[in-house]
Design a protein around this motif. Structure first.
Motif, short mmCIF file in Angstrom:
data_model
loop_
_atom_site.label_atom_id
_atom_site.label_comp_id
_atom_site.label_asym_id
_atom_site.label_seq_id
_atom_site.Cartn_x
_atom_site.Cartn_y
_atom_site.Cartn_z
N LEU A 1 67.52 29.79 10.84
CA LEU A 1 68.53 29.06 11.61
C LEU A 1 69.83 29.86 11.63
N SER A 2 70.54 29.78 12.76
CA SER A 2 71.83 30.43 12.90
C SER A 2 72.91 29.38 13.01
N TYR A 3 73.98 29.53 12.21
CA TYR A 3 75.10 28.59 12.23
C TYR A 3 76.37 29.32 12.69
N VAL A 4 77.02 28.79 13.69
CA VAL A 4 78.29 29.34 14.17
C VAL A 4 79.36 28.26 13.99
N THR A 5 80.41 28.58 13.24
CA THR A 5 81.53 27.65 13.08
C THR A 5 82.71 28.18 13.89
N VAL A 6 83.38 27.28 14.60
CA VAL A 6 84.50 27.65 15.47
C VAL A 6 85.72 26.83 15.07
#
Length: 279
Positions: free
Chosen positions: A88-93
């Motif tokens: 899984l890939s997690y991107v936080t903005v």
């Protein structure tokens, strides 16, 4: 089993050995099938890694440093991780300065939330709920490494590496107020599943996203007492079978769908009769 030397196989010995490794299952209490599956994956993976390391240390050909590095890498990968492990890939903005951070996490089972307050939904609804963008607020606010402030953060989850075999766990057991309950939502599912909507940009270019259902674990009953059955598809005979304790019977395709579904197993490739060397 695949060679067909006997008409059936009762996993009595396997269960006995499993209970010696995982003593929490050595009783007649109701257990969580998903938890058992995860612990079984981990136990098999860890044991196979140990075997791989022993082979690495005993090999006479692993003298050079480069050879050692290659063998060590292979020793950490097992048939369990090759078949069941995805990423899984997690991107936080940061909602203040738009700074992004990227993280990844491996998994063997995806535990999907079930939409509440409805009596029926689809497996796609559960996947959409799992992968939907989340806004972290209040105590969940993250400290931004760029602006160095704790601000609201958007969290985007994508599938970076789909596994060969996809295990989907429906989170039927949860809390309603102060009480633990079982969600009886009828989750409809199809024999074919496409995950293209949930892939990361990099995975969309390289990954095959088409899966076919080959097994279902059903849970009948409630939180404290119930019964498990399994439905499995035989790709050689193209038939479904229901496994209910010691009883096994052929099942029509129309009866695979059930509101009791708890764990769904999908595969990217059809299972084939294995070729045994020397036979």
């Amino acid at each position: 089993m695949w060679l067909g030397r006997s008409s059936s196989c009762a996993p009595v010995e396997a269960r006995s050995l499993l209970c010696s490794i995982l003593p929490q299952f050595n009783n007649h209490s109701q257990q969580d099938a998903q938890e058992l599956l995860l612990l079984l994956f981990n136990a098999l993976h860890d044991d196979l890694k140990k075997v791989g390391r022993r082979k690495t240390h005993s090999s006479k050909h692993l003298i050079q440093d480069q050879d050692r590095k290659c063998a060590t890498g292979l020793g950490e990968s097992t048939i369990v991780s090759k078949l069941f492990e995805g990423t899984l890939s997690y991107v936080t903005v940061c909602m203040r300065c738009d700074h992004q951070t990227h993280n990844t996490q491996t998994f063997t089972v995806l535990s999907l939330p079930i939409p509440t307050h409805i009596s029926k939904c689809s497996i796609q609804d559960c996947l959409s709920l799992f992968f939907e963008q989340t806004l972290l607020t209040g105590a969940e606010k993250m400290l931004c490494s760029a602006c160095e402030l704790r601000k609201e953060t958007a969290l985007v989850t994508c599938l970076d590496k789909p596994p060969e075999i996809l295990v989907l766990h429906l989170k039927r057991f949860g809390c309603k107020g102060k009480n633990q309950v079982k969600l009886r939502t009828n989750v409809t599912f199809t024999t074919e599943l496409d995950l293209s909507l949930f892939l990361s940009n990099s995975a969309q270019k390289t990954s095959c996203t088409s899966y076919r259902l080959y097994a279902v674990v059903n849970h009948i009953g409630h939180l404290n007492m119930g019964h498990y059955t399994a439905l499995c598809h035989n790709t050689l005979t193209r038939t479904w079978h229901c496994f209910d304790d010691s009883a096994v019977r052929e099942l029509h395709d129309n009866h695979v769908q059930s509101p009791d579904a708890y764990v769904l197993l999908y595969s990217r490739k059809l299972f084939r009769n294995p070729k045994i060397p020397g036979l």
